[in-house]
Design a protein around this motif. Structure first.
Motif, short mmCIF file in Angstrom:
data_model
loop_
_atom_site.label_atom_id
_atom_site.label_comp_id
_atom_site.label_asym_id
_atom_site.label_seq_id
_atom_site.Cartn_x
_atom_site.Cartn_y
_atom_site.Cartn_z
N SER A 1 -17.29 7.99 0.35
CA SER A 1 -18.11 7.01 -0.34
C SER A 1 -17.65 5.63 0.08
N ASP B 1 -6.10 21.37 -5.15
CA ASP B 1 -5.93 19.92 -5.13
C ASP B 1 -6.91 19.25 -6.09
N PHE B 2 -8.07 19.89 -6.28
CA PHE B 2 -9.13 19.30 -7.11
C PHE B 2 -9.34 20.14 -8.36
N SER C 1 -20.34 20.81 -9.92
CA SER C 1 -19.21 19.89 -9.82
C SER C 1 -18.46 20.12 -8.50
N ALA D 1 -16.88 3.20 -2.89
CA ALA D 1 -15.64 3.42 -3.63
C ALA D 1 -14.43 3.42 -2.69
N ASN D 2 -14.69 3.28 -1.39
CA ASN D 2 -13.62 3.28 -0.39
C ASN D 2 -12.91 4.63 -0.31
N TRP D 3 -13.69 5.70 -0.47
CA TRP D 3 -13.14 7.04 -0.34
C TRP D 3 -13.46 7.55 1.06
N ALA E 1 -20.41 18.45 -5.79
CA ALA E 1 -20.20 17.00 -5.75
C ALA E 1 -18.93 16.66 -4.96
N VAL E 2 -17.85 17.43 -5.20
CA VAL E 2 -16.60 17.18 -4.47
C VAL E 2 -16.78 17.48 -2.98
N VAL F 1 -12.62 13.33 3.98
CA VAL F 1 -11.46 14.12 4.42
C VAL F 1 -11.86 15.27 5.33
N TYR G 1 -19.52 17.35 -1.29
CA TYR G 1 -20.31 16.27 -0.70
C TYR G 1 -19.44 15.06 -0.40
N LEU G 2 -18.60 14.69 -1.37
CA LEU G 2 -17.73 13.52 -1.16
C LEU G 2 -16.72 13.78 -0.05
N ALA G 3 -16.26 15.02 0.05
CA ALA G 3 -15.30 15.35 1.11
C ALA G 3 -15.97 15.25 2.48
N MET H 1 -11.93 20.32 -10.06
CA MET H 1 -13.26 20.94 -10.04
C MET H 1 -13.24 22.26 -9.31
#
Lengths: 194, 194
Positions: free
Chosen positions: B147, B77-78, B135, B150-152, B138-139, B155, B141-143, B80
Motif C-alpha cells: 500500500s 506471522d499474521f 481477512s 500507508a508505506n507498506w 485482505a492480508v 513482501v 492482497y496487501l502482501a 489473520m
C-alpha cells in the motif's frame, strides 16, 4: 396419509429443537416471527448504511507537511475499504427493497414463496457483509498494530482520527452482519413445517 | 381447515420461486435434496481442511541472510492467518460431525429438527469461514500489492512461494464458503412447507 406420516416423523425428531410456542391462535407465532424479521431489517438498514457512511466520510489530513508531500489518509487508499463501502451500501439498499416482501410475510404468515426468496437473498448478503467487514477489519488491525515480520508500520500512530472512524465503521458493520444471521435463523423458523 | 387455508396462501404465492419437482413419489425430491446436502458436505470437508492444512504449512526461508536476520515468512506471522487456520479447521471438524445428522435427513426426509439444527449451525459456520477467508484475502492482497499510501511494501516480491501457498489456501477457503451457502439454500428448500 403420507402427510400424516411426515408429521409423525417430524414429531419423533422434535426434541432436538424445541419451539415452545403452541400454535393455538393458528399462525400467531408465525406472525410474531414475521414482525421480528421486519424489526431486525429496520435495525440492519441503519447499521449497514451507517457503516457505509462512516467509512465513506473517513478522511484525515495531518496539520504538518514536508516539501514533498502532505500527510493525508482517506478511505479509498485501500481497496478493502472501497469494497466495504460498496458492500454495506448494497446490503442497505437490498434491505430497503426487502421491506415490502417482509411486510407481505407479516400479512400472510403462511406464504412460502416470499419467505424462501428473502432467505436465499439474506444468505448471499450475509456472506457479502461478513466478507466486507472482515477484510476491512484486517486492514484496520494492520493499521493499528502494523506487522513487524512484513516491516509494515502502524499508521494509526499518526492518523488517530482516521483509524477511529474506520474501526467504528467495522464494528457497526459486524453488528449488521450479526443481524443478518438472526434474519436467516428467524426465516428458517418461519419456513419450517410444524 | 386452517391447514388448507395455509396451503391456499402458499399456492397463491408460489410463482415467486418455482420448485419444479412435483412430489409424486411422496418425499422423493426431499430425499434427493438430502443426498445433495450430504455430497456438498463431503466436498466442503475437503475444501476447509485442505485450506487449513495448506495455510498451516506455508513457510518460506530465503536462501540469503544478513548479519542480523534471516528472511523467514511463516503463516503465524499474521494473526489473520492464524484465525484462518483455526476457523477452517473448526468448520471442517463441524462438517465431519454434521455428517451423521445429514445422513439422518436422508433416511427421514420429513424430519424438521435435525434439518433446522443443521441449518442454524451452517449459517454460523458460513459467517466464520467467510470472515476467515476475507481477512486472509485482505492480508494476501496487501502482501502482493503493498500500500503506497500507508508505506507498506509488497513482501511477495521476496517471498513468492509463501505468497503462492497462502493465495491458494484463500481461494480454496472461498470455495468452501460458497459450498456453505449452497448448503443453506438446499436446507431451506428441504425445510419449506409444500
Amino acid at each position: 396419509m403420507a402427510d400424516d406420516k411426515g408429521k409423525a416423523i417430524a414429531g419423533a425428531a422434535a426434541p432436538l429443537v424445541s419451539t415452545k410456542a403452541v400454535p393455538h391462535p393458528r399462525g400467531g407465532w408465525r406472525k410474531g416471527v414475521a414482525i421480528i424479521d421486519f424489526i431486525l431489517r429496520l435495525g440492519a438498514i441503519g447499521a449497514t448504511l451507517g457503516a457505509a457512511a462512516m467509512m465513506g466520510n473517513s478522511e484525515e489530513i495531518l496539520p504538518f507537511f514536508t516539501q514533498f508531500l502532505q500527510f493525508h489518509a482517506e478511505w479509498n487508499d485501500f481497496p478493502m475499504f472501497q469494497f466495504f463501502v460498496v458492500a454495506n451500501a448494497a446490503a442497505g439498499g437490498y434491505l430497503v427493497l426487502s421491506l415490502p416482501l417482509s411486510f407481505v410475510c407479516i400479512v400472510r404468515p403462511y406464504a412460502v414463496g416470499p419467505r424462501l426468496l428473502l432467505m436465499i437473498l439474506d444468505t448471499v448478503m450475509t456472506a457479502l457483509v461478513f466478507a466486507a467487514a472482515s477484510s476491512a477489519a484486517a486492514v484496520v488491525y494492520l493499521a493499528h498494530n502494523g506487522s513487524q515480520d512484513a516491516n509494515w508500520i502502524a499508521v494509526c500512530n499518526q492518523f488517530t482520527g482516521f483509524c477511529q472512524a474506520t474501526s467504528q465503521a467495522v464494528v457497526i458493520s459486524f453488528v449488521a452482519a450479526l443481524s443478518f444471521i438472526c434474519l436467516i435463523i428467524v426465516s428458517s423458523l418461519a419456513l419450517k413445517r410444524m
